[in-house]
Design an enzyme around this catalytic site. Structure first.
Site, short mmCIF file in Angstrom:
data_model
loop_
_atom_site.label_atom_id
_atom_site.label_comp_id
_atom_site.label_asym_id
_atom_site.label_seq_id
_atom_site.Cartn_x
_atom_site.Cartn_y
_atom_site.Cartn_z
CB THR A 163 -0.69 -0.08 1.21
OG1 THR A 163 -1.62 -1.35 1.29
CG2 THR A 163 -1.40 1.18 1.45
NE ARG A 186 -6.57 -9.43 0.72
CZ ARG A 186 -5.65 -8.36 0.96
NH1 ARG A 186 -6.02 -7.28 0.25
NH2 ARG A 186 -5.29 -8.19 1.97
CB VAL A 187 -11.36 -6.02 -0.89
CG1 VAL A 187 -11.52 -4.69 -0.57
CG2 VAL A 187 -12.45 -6.59 -1.89
CB THR A 221 0.67 0.19 5.08
OG1 THR A 221 1.33 -0.36 3.73
CG2 THR A 221 1.63 0.27 5.73
#
Length: 324
Positions: free
Chosen positions: A186, A214-215, A237
């Site tokens: 991220t 997937r999220v 993150t």
């Protein structure tokens, strides 16, 4: 008479909820004028100096915090060498590169996209969701359709390099996230502009070879990103599942609202994840935060996380304090 007493007492109690913290010196707007020399300010997860440089220079030229965070994270979305964000990101187990992103404005507005397949700049699509629709989040085919309607070009996000790595992975299909590598998934960014307004953005291609559909936490308001322009903001993150279950970014902002420093709030959030995950040694989770005064904090589970800070023309990579 009893009714009058009840109303009077209720009014005092209601006032106390907001007035007592300010009376105790927790008002984030206190002495704000004296803090202006600290602004503008940019912080971002991991060592992404080009992204923070872009955002910081825009702020120096008078850009809004919202424009700066969008333009800043777009640098990494377009960076083909970054296999965890944007174009060139590692695909899921079915070979699809899918992007998640969100953005928040100083006025509390937010936009998000999940499972976006054909557009490099997920953060810009998320901003359009925020500004052009009555919704906060669009997903999958609907997000892709909306992006096309907004004039975004359709493109293949799977590069030759990421496809070759995927083909190599298919030989074993072994999946074990590597701390500070595959968890390094991220870029989250917070900016304060010259007016003292805060905005934030978070964008990711998610964990490498994740399950189809997937999220993670990155596009979830309150998990990957949250801010209150009167208090401050936080971004996350690392292992999104752990961050989502603790609603970590929202927690940090609320702790700062109670008077904790950004550093104290980040440490509290990480400790909560550790206390509820016996396997915490097997993954990374990290937060960075800033308050309305421009004070900054960071904390993570495992050694190895760092964040970048741009202020007064200086771009600095800062190792985070860590638990383990």
């Amino acid at each position: 008479m009893k009714r009058r007493v009840f109303i009077r007492n209720t009014g005092i109690t209601g006032l106390g909820i907001t007035a007592i913290p300010r009376a105790l010196g927790f008002n984030p707007l206190n002495n704000l004028e004296n803090m202006q020399d600290k602004f503008p300010l940019t912080i971002a997860t991991w060592n992404f100096p080009n992204a923070s440089q872009k955002a910081g220079e825009l702020l120096d030229r008078g850009a809004t915090a919202l424009d700066a965070v969008e333009q800043g994270v777009m640098i990494e979305e377009a960076n083909l060498k970054n296999t965890t964000v944007g174009k060139g990101g590692a695909p899921d187990r079915e070979g699809n590169v899918t992007l998640d992103a969100c953005i928040m404005a100083p006025n509390g507005n937010a936009g998000s996209v999940v499972y976006l397949k054909n557009n490099t700049h997920a953060v810009s699509v998320a901003r359009k969701v925020m500004e052009e629709t009555p919704h906060v989040m669009l997903a999958g085919e609907g997000a892709d359709q909306f992006a096309r309607e907004m004039g975004f070009s359709t493109e293949n996000l799977l590069t030759e390099e990421s496809n070759a790595a995927y083909r190599e992975w298919l030989k074993t299909k072994e999946y074990k996230p590597l701390i500070n590598i595959e968890n390094h998934d991220t870029i989250g960014m917070l900016c304060i502009d010259k007016n003292g307004d805060i905005a934030g953005a978070c964008t990711s291609s998610g964990l490498s070879y994740k399950m189809n559909g997937r999220v993670g936490d990155s596009p979830i308001i309150g998990s990957g990103l949250f801010l209150d322009n009167e208090i401050g903001g936080a971004v996350a993150t690392g292992m999104g599942e752990a961050i989502m279950k603790s609603v970590g970014s929202f927690l940090i902002v609320e702790l700062m609202r109670q008077g904790k420093s950004p550093q104290e709030a980040c440490e509290n959030a990480i400790n909560r994840i550790i206390n509820t995950n016996p396997n915490y040694k097997d993954f990374q989770a990290a937060f960075i935060a800033m308050n309305k005064k421009g004070e900054v904090g960071s904390y993570c589970i495992q050694k190895g996380f760092s964040y970048v800070k741009y202020q007064e023309g200086k771009n600095e990579n800062i190792p985070s304090a860590f638990y383990f």
